[in-house]
Design a protein around this motif. Structure first.
Motif, PDB file in Angstrom:
ATOM      1  N   GLY A 242      -6.243  25.699  55.661  1.00 58.39           N
ATOM      2  CA  GLY A 242      -5.467  24.711  56.393  1.00 58.39           C
ATOM      3  C   GLY A 242      -4.120  25.219  56.870  1.00 58.39           C
ATOM      4  O   GLY A 242      -3.369  24.488  57.517  1.00 58.39           O
ATOM      5  N   GLY A 243      -3.820  26.486  56.538  1.00 61.98           N
ATOM      6  CA  GLY A 243      -2.582  27.087  57.007  1.00 61.98           C
ATOM      7  C   GLY A 243      -1.405  26.974  56.053  1.00 61.98           C
ATOM      8  O   GLY A 243      -0.299  27.406  56.383  1.00 61.98           O
ATOM      9  N   MET A 244      -1.634  26.409  54.877  1.00 59.54           N
ATOM     10  CA  MET A 244      -0.541  26.340  53.902  1.00 59.54           C
ATOM     11  C   MET A 244      -0.297  27.732  53.332  1.00 59.54           C
ATOM     12  O   MET A 244      -1.229  28.498  53.097  1.00 59.54           O
ATOM     13  N   THR A 245       0.968  28.037  53.099  1.00 63.38           N
ATOM     14  CA  THR A 245       1.330  29.348  52.573  1.00 63.38           C
ATOM     15  C   THR A 245       2.067  29.211  51.259  1.00 63.38           C
ATOM     16  O   THR A 245       2.821  28.246  51.050  1.00 63.38           O
TER      17      THR A 245
ATOM     18  N   LEU B  30       1.369  44.545  56.888  1.00 64.79           N
ATOM     19  CA  LEU B  30       0.008  44.822  56.450  1.00 64.79           C
ATOM     20  C   LEU B  30      -0.955  43.899  57.166  1.00 64.79           C
ATOM     21  O   LEU B  30      -0.617  42.766  57.493  1.00 64.79           O
ATOM     22  N   SER B  31      -2.150  44.406  57.375  1.00 66.41           N
ATOM     23  CA  SER B  31      -3.175  43.636  58.064  1.00 66.41           C
ATOM     24  C   SER B  31      -4.444  43.612  57.219  1.00 66.41           C
ATOM     25  O   SER B  31      -4.801  44.610  56.602  1.00 66.41           O
ATOM     26  N   CYS B  32      -5.097  42.476  57.189  1.00 66.32           N
ATOM     27  CA  CYS B  32      -6.368  42.319  56.482  1.00 66.32           C
ATOM     28  C   CYS B  32      -7.386  41.789  57.482  1.00 66.32           C
ATOM     29  O   CYS B  32      -7.267  40.647  57.944  1.00 66.32           O
ATOM     30  N   ALA B  33      -8.351  42.627  57.832  1.00 66.44           N
ATOM     31  CA  ALA B  33      -9.383  42.232  58.784  1.00 66.44           C
ATOM     32  C   ALA B  33     -10.606  41.743  58.029  1.00 66.44           C
ATOM     33  O   ALA B  33     -11.065  42.403  57.103  1.00 66.44           O
ATOM     34  N   ALA B  34     -11.106  40.592  58.422  1.00 64.29           N
ATOM     35  CA  ALA B  34     -12.245  39.980  57.731  1.00 64.29           C
ATOM     36  C   ALA B  34     -13.470  39.945  58.625  1.00 64.29           C
ATOM     37  O   ALA B  34     -13.370  39.792  59.848  1.00 64.29           O
ATOM     38  N   SER B  35     -14.618  40.080  57.990  1.00 61.95           N
ATOM     39  CA  SER B  35     -15.884  39.948  58.706  1.00 61.95           C
ATOM     40  C   SER B  35     -16.900  39.319  57.766  1.00 61.95           C
ATOM     41  O   SER B  35     -16.693  39.278  56.552  1.00 61.95           O
ATOM     42  N   GLY B  36     -17.967  38.805  58.313  1.00 63.06           N
ATOM     43  CA  GLY B  36     -18.981  38.147  57.500  1.00 63.06           C
ATOM     44  C   GLY B  36     -18.830  36.630  57.546  1.00 63.06           C
ATOM     45  O   GLY B  36     -18.479  36.077  58.586  1.00 63.06           O
TER      46      GLY B  36
ATOM     47  N   SER C 121      -6.529  33.700  63.724  1.00 66.84           N
ATOM     48  CA  SER C 121      -7.933  33.327  63.562  1.00 66.84           C
ATOM     49  C   SER C 121      -8.814  33.988  64.616  1.00 66.84           C
ATOM     50  O   SER C 121      -9.945  34.387  64.330  1.00 66.84           O
ATOM     51  N   ALA C 122      -8.292  34.125  65.820  1.00 67.20           N
ATOM     52  CA  ALA C 122      -9.083  34.740  66.890  1.00 67.20           C
ATOM     53  C   ALA C 122      -9.407  36.188  66.563  1.00 67.20           C
ATOM     54  O   ALA C 122     -10.502  36.670  66.865  1.00 67.20           O
ATOM     55  N   LYS C 123      -8.456  36.871  65.931  1.00 63.60           N
ATOM     56  CA  LYS C 123      -8.675  38.277  65.573  1.00 63.60           C
ATOM     57  C   LYS C 123      -9.261  38.423  64.182  1.00 63.60           C
ATOM     58  O   LYS C 123      -9.520  39.542  63.739  1.00 63.60           O
ATOM     59  N   LYS C 124      -9.424  37.282  63.478  1.00 63.91           N
ATOM     60  CA  LYS C 124      -9.977  37.303  62.114  1.00 63.91           C
ATOM     61  C   LYS C 124      -9.133  38.210  61.223  1.00 63.91           C
ATOM     62  O   LYS C 124      -9.669  39.049  60.478  1.00 63.91           O
ATOM     63  N   ARG C 125      -7.840  38.046  61.324  1.00 61.36           N
ATOM     64  CA  ARG C 125      -6.924  38.864  60.544  1.00 61.36           C
ATOM     65  C   ARG C 125      -5.881  38.006  59.834  1.00 61.36           C
ATOM     66  O   ARG C 125      -5.465  36.978  60.356  1.00 61.36           O
TER      67      ARG C 125
END
Length: 114
Positions: A53-56, A19-25, A72-76
């Motif tokens: 911070g990248g913690m999962t 699954l992918s979640c694309a963010a904007s704003g 982060s580059a793809k904001k996904r």
């Protein structure tokens, strides 16, 4: 923040989906991005989240089978799901938590057949 989830579909038990979640704003204000799911007749439940911070973190049902990651580059933010089970069938949602608000994307259906 606007979120767009995608990548759901129909898969056989034991299969995989990403699954992918694309963010904007106002992405820089996001503290965590999480994945949730809601099965028919059930409450929405948390699946996984990733912090700025990248913690999962994972729910017990996701641990060992699902992996949350980000580009982060793809904001996904992605949710890689392995060894899928029929009980994973649900609408999956991503959300972005900020200091004063939480934004939700529309869901993407995941159906796992036995």
């Amino acid at each position: 923040v606007q979120l767009q989830a995608s990548g759901g579909g129909l898969v056989q038990a034991g299969g995989s989906l990403r699954l992918s979640c694309a963010a904007s704003g106002s992405i820089s204000s996001i503290i965590t991005v999480g994945w949730y799911r809601q099965a028919p007749g059930m409450q929405r439940e948390w699946v996984a989240r990733i912090t700025s911070g990248g913690m999962t973190y994972y729910s017990d049902s996701a641990k060992g089978r699902f992996t949350i990651s980000r580009d982060s580059a793809k904001k996904r933010v992605y949710l890689q799901m392995y060894s899928l089970k029929p009980e994973d069938t649900a609408v999956y949602y991503c959300n972005a938590q900020r200091l004063t608000s939480t934004d939700w994307g529309q869901g993407t259906q995941v159906t796992v057949s036995s």
